[in-house]
Design a protein around this motif. Structure first.
Motif, PDB file in Angstrom:
ATOM      1  N   GLY A 164     -30.415  24.251   5.108  1.00 53.29           N
ATOM      2  CA  GLY A 164     -31.607  24.241   4.285  1.00 53.29           C
ATOM      3  C   GLY A 164     -31.493  25.345   3.260  1.00 53.29           C
ATOM      4  O   GLY A 164     -30.393  25.721   2.840  1.00 53.29           O
ATOM      5  N   ALA A 165     -32.612  25.932   2.871  1.00 54.64           N
ATOM      6  CA  ALA A 165     -32.621  27.000   1.872  1.00 54.64           C
ATOM      7  C   ALA A 165     -31.943  28.255   2.426  1.00 54.64           C
ATOM      8  O   ALA A 165     -32.088  28.588   3.603  1.00 54.64           O
ATOM      9  CB  ALA A 165     -34.051  27.319   1.456  1.00 54.64           C
ATOM     10  N   TYR A 166     -31.190  28.960   1.556  1.00 56.77           N
ATOM     11  CA  TYR A 166     -30.505  30.190   1.976  1.00 56.77           C
ATOM     12  C   TYR A 166     -31.511  31.283   2.310  1.00 56.77           C
ATOM     13  O   TYR A 166     -31.373  31.992   3.299  1.00 56.77           O
ATOM     14  CB  TYR A 166     -29.558  30.663   0.869  1.00 56.77           C
ATOM     15  CG  TYR A 166     -28.734  31.862   1.265  1.00 56.77           C
ATOM     16  CD1 TYR A 166     -27.688  31.735   2.176  1.00 56.77           C
ATOM     17  CD2 TYR A 166     -28.989  33.116   0.724  1.00 56.77           C
ATOM     18  CE1 TYR A 166     -26.922  32.832   2.543  1.00 56.77           C
ATOM     19  CE2 TYR A 166     -28.230  34.216   1.085  1.00 56.77           C
ATOM     20  CZ  TYR A 166     -27.206  34.073   1.987  1.00 56.77           C
ATOM     21  OH  TYR A 166     -26.449  35.161   2.353  1.00 56.77           O
ATOM     22  N   TYR A 167     -32.537  31.414   1.465  1.00 55.25           N
ATOM     23  CA  TYR A 167     -33.617  32.358   1.734  1.00 55.25           C
ATOM     24  C   TYR A 167     -34.783  31.603   2.342  1.00 55.25           C
ATOM     25  O   TYR A 167     -35.140  30.511   1.891  1.00 55.25           O
ATOM     26  CB  TYR A 167     -34.072  33.057   0.451  1.00 55.25           C
ATOM     27  CG  TYR A 167     -33.027  33.967  -0.155  1.00 55.25           C
ATOM     28  CD1 TYR A 167     -32.653  35.143   0.484  1.00 55.25           C
ATOM     29  CD2 TYR A 167     -32.420  33.653  -1.365  1.00 55.25           C
ATOM     30  CE1 TYR A 167     -31.702  35.981  -0.061  1.00 55.25           C
ATOM     31  CE2 TYR A 167     -31.464  34.487  -1.920  1.00 55.25           C
ATOM     32  CZ  TYR A 167     -31.104  35.650  -1.267  1.00 55.25           C
ATOM     33  OH  TYR A 167     -30.147  36.485  -1.807  1.00 55.25           O
ATOM     34  N   ALA A 168     -35.388  32.183   3.358  1.00 52.30           N
ATOM     35  CA  ALA A 168     -36.499  31.516   4.050  1.00 52.30           C
ATOM     36  C   ALA A 168     -37.636  31.165   3.100  1.00 52.30           C
ATOM     37  O   ALA A 168     -38.334  30.164   3.283  1.00 52.30           O
ATOM     38  CB  ALA A 168     -37.025  32.409   5.175  1.00 52.30           C
ATOM     39  N   GLY A 169     -37.809  31.977   2.054  1.00 54.46           N
ATOM     40  CA  GLY A 169     -38.879  31.730   1.094  1.00 54.46           C
ATOM     41  C   GLY A 169     -38.521  30.749   0.009  1.00 54.46           C
ATOM     42  O   GLY A 169     -39.322  30.532  -0.912  1.00 54.46           O
ATOM     43  N   GLY A 170     -37.324  30.154   0.099  1.00 51.20           N
ATOM     44  CA  GLY A 170     -36.915  29.187  -0.908  1.00 51.20           C
ATOM     45  C   GLY A 170     -36.779  29.834  -2.274  1.00 51.20           C
ATOM     46  O   GLY A 170     -36.032  30.795  -2.461  1.00 51.20           O
ATOM     47  N   LEU A 171     -37.537  29.345  -3.259  1.00 49.40           N
ATOM     48  CA  LEU A 171     -37.465  29.859  -4.623  1.00 49.40           C
ATOM     49  C   LEU A 171     -38.406  31.032  -4.876  1.00 49.40           C
ATOM     50  O   LEU A 171     -38.508  31.512  -6.010  1.00 49.40           O
ATOM     51  CB  LEU A 171     -37.759  28.734  -5.619  1.00 49.40           C
ATOM     52  CG  LEU A 171     -36.574  27.850  -6.001  1.00 49.40           C
ATOM     53  CD1 LEU A 171     -37.050  26.670  -6.828  1.00 49.40           C
ATOM     54  CD2 LEU A 171     -35.518  28.636  -6.760  1.00 49.40           C
ATOM     55  N   ALA A 172     -39.110  31.475  -3.850  1.00 51.64           N
ATOM     56  CA  ALA A 172     -39.973  32.647  -4.032  1.00 51.64           C
ATOM     57  C   ALA A 172     -39.111  33.840  -4.450  1.00 51.64           C
ATOM     58  O   ALA A 172     -38.040  34.075  -3.879  1.00 51.64           O
ATOM     59  CB  ALA A 172     -40.719  32.965  -2.744  1.00 51.64           C
ATOM     60  N   PRO A 173     -39.525  34.600  -5.458  1.00 48.89           N
ATOM     61  CA  PRO A 173     -38.716  35.732  -5.926  1.00 48.89           C
ATOM     62  C   PRO A 173     -38.401  36.724  -4.804  1.00 48.89           C
ATOM     63  O   PRO A 173     -39.266  37.051  -3.986  1.00 48.89           O
ATOM     64  CB  PRO A 173     -39.609  36.378  -6.999  1.00 48.89           C
ATOM     65  CG  PRO A 173     -40.426  35.239  -7.515  1.00 48.89           C
ATOM     66  CD  PRO A 173     -40.722  34.399  -6.304  1.00 48.89           C
ATOM     67  N   VAL A 174     -37.144  37.165  -4.759  1.00 51.34           N
ATOM     68  CA  VAL A 174     -36.702  38.098  -3.723  1.00 51.34           C
ATOM     69  C   VAL A 174     -36.756  39.527  -4.243  1.00 51.34           C
ATOM     70  O   VAL A 174     -36.831  39.775  -5.456  1.00 51.34           O
ATOM     71  CB  VAL A 174     -35.269  37.767  -3.239  1.00 51.34           C
ATOM     72  CG1 VAL A 174     -35.222  36.392  -2.617  1.00 51.34           C
ATOM     73  CG2 VAL A 174     -34.265  37.875  -4.391  1.00 51.34           C
ATOM     74  N   LYS A 175     -36.729  40.467  -3.320  1.00 51.78           N
ATOM     75  CA  LYS A 175     -36.720  41.888  -3.634  1.00 51.78           C
ATOM     76  C   LYS A 175     -35.311  42.431  -3.390  1.00 51.78           C
ATOM     77  O   LYS A 175     -34.721  42.173  -2.340  1.00 51.78           O
ATOM     78  CB  LYS A 175     -37.733  42.624  -2.760  1.00 51.78           C
ATOM     79  CG  LYS A 175     -39.171  42.172  -2.960  1.00 51.78           C
ATOM     80  CD  LYS A 175     -40.073  42.613  -1.801  1.00 51.78           C
ATOM     81  CE  LYS A 175     -40.060  44.112  -1.586  1.00 51.78           C
ATOM     82  NZ  LYS A 175     -40.999  44.520  -0.505  1.00 51.78           N
ATOM     83  N   ILE A 176     -34.774  43.184  -4.349  1.00 56.08           N
ATOM     84  CA  ILE A 176     -33.430  43.731  -4.190  1.00 56.08           C
ATOM     85  C   ILE A 176     -33.455  45.251  -4.360  1.00 56.08           C
ATOM     86  O   ILE A 176     -34.295  45.804  -5.070  1.00 56.08           O
ATOM     87  CB  ILE A 176     -32.412  43.084  -5.154  1.00 56.08           C
ATOM     88  CG1 ILE A 176     -32.827  43.279  -6.619  1.00 56.08           C
ATOM     89  CG2 ILE A 176     -32.239  41.611  -4.832  1.00 56.08           C
ATOM     90  CD1 ILE A 176     -31.813  42.711  -7.604  1.00 56.08           C
TER      91      ILE A 176
END
Length: 354
Positions: A164-176
């Motif tokens: 499925g999606a790599y990030y659990a939040g899908g396309l939600a912006p990530v914090k780096i």
């Protein structure tokens, strides 16, 4: 070479699309091929996915001679199976092989092997947008020898995983989080190759970032610690004014297939693109002046990943309004439409399977 096929006795069951995570739902079969200096690559076979037996002295365990790739197979609305820029991935695998003293593979042959494997495992390819079949080719050194030299024997594998999606939040912006104290690679080293040690070198800083609530590390150059290089799992892009800016390939940055795709599309659309050095000071200044419109990452796993926050020392930059930006979404929609077969492949990036 003819590829021998040994099927499992009882087929497994793919998880429901909505239950898929990333990297755990492996298919029933894998491709394996051996190498020795006297025979070259030989004994290609498709066999049940199972543990591998190696000597505890196998050189891969002690000297890290290992390379890999990551690509995906997609199912179209017409139930056809297709690959995205797969030959570019195998070309990059051979580039990594040259850098790590590993024998190259015949791209036409391994493409045929992959297609045979995919035809056998087509029921493992999910169909929901955002899901896919992740493909992991890799080569490891297998000589049972405790001495520093290149191995004389190797194994090549292709394993498959419904994702499925790599990030659990899908396309939600990530914090780096920007690492000031750790570096991943230097020009002239192996940073531009997809080798296991590069990722091991990123783990410590990655754990520090996660403890502070950040999804990924943004790496700076090793010499001056001021120029942006890449994020742990993706290349990075900045939209400054109306220009798309990404770090140029200096020998310590992985030449991402999705990165190339984003650049190609941007040029086709007439969007100004700059591959150049970009310092964190420039990013800070662009943010302070309101010229930094968007930040996003690109990579096979996530395709496009909008960035909503960057932490640099005691500075925290909030990007946009907390939603994916229009430029990132335009690239995401263009790439995924081609990958899933809902738009015409005008770039000749798709390789049909069945």
């Amino acid at each position: 070479m003819e590829i021998a096929v040994t099927r499992v006795g009882q087929a497994g069951t793919r998880p429901k699309d909505e239950d898929l995570g990333f990297g755990t739902a492996f298919t029933d079969h894998m491709f394996v091929m051996d190498y020795s200096t006297d025979k070259g690559w030989h004994d290609p076979r498709i066999e049940p996915f199972a543990p591998v037996t190696l000597s505890p002295a196998a050189m891969v365990f002690h000297y890290g001679q290992a390379i890999f790739e990551g690509l995906k197979a997609y199912k179209t609305p017409e139930k056809k199976v297709q690959l995205f820029r797969a030959r570019d991935n195998f070309d990059r695998l051979n580039r990594s092989a040259r850098g790590l003293c590993i024998p190259e593979v015949d791209i036409d042959f391994v493409m045929d092997a992959l297609k045979q494997l995919l035809k056998l495992e087509k029921d493992w390819i999910p169909e929901t947008l955002g899901t896919s079949l992740y493909i992991r080719p890799f080569i490891i050194a297998t000589d049972p020898f405790l001495g520093v030299r290149s191995s004389f024997t190797f194994k090549f594998f292709i394993i498959l995983c419904s994702v499925g999606a790599y990030y659990a939040g899908g396309l939600a912006p990530v914090k780096i989080w920007v690492s000031k104290d750790h570096v991943r690679a230097v020009p002239g080293g192996v940073g531009e190759f997809k080798t296991a040690g590069n990722y091991a070198a990123s783990l410590n800083a990655g754990e520090i970032a996660k403890k502070q609530g950040y999804a990924q590390v943004l790496w700076l150059d090793a010499l001056e610690r001021k120029y942006v290089e890449e994020v742990g799992a993706m290349n990075i892009f900045f939209v400054i004014d109306d220009e798309l800016v990404t770090p140029n390939l200096t020998g310590s940055i992985l030449p991402g297939i999705t990165r190339f795709s984003v650049i190609d599309l941007a040029k086709k659309w007439g969007m100004p693109v700059s591959e150049r050095k970009i310092s964190m000071d420039e990013v800070l200044d662009a943010h302070a002046s309101g010229r930094l419109k968007e930040v996003f990452g690109s990579g096979t796993a996530a395709v496009i990943s909008p960035v909503g926050e960057i932490c640099y020392g005691d500075r925290v930059l909030h990007i946009g309004d907390g939603n994916p930006g229009p430029v990132a979404m335009k690239f995401y929609q263009a790439l995924t439409s081609i990958q899933y077969g809902t738009a015409k492949d005008t770039e000749n990036w798709i390789e049909p399977v069945v």
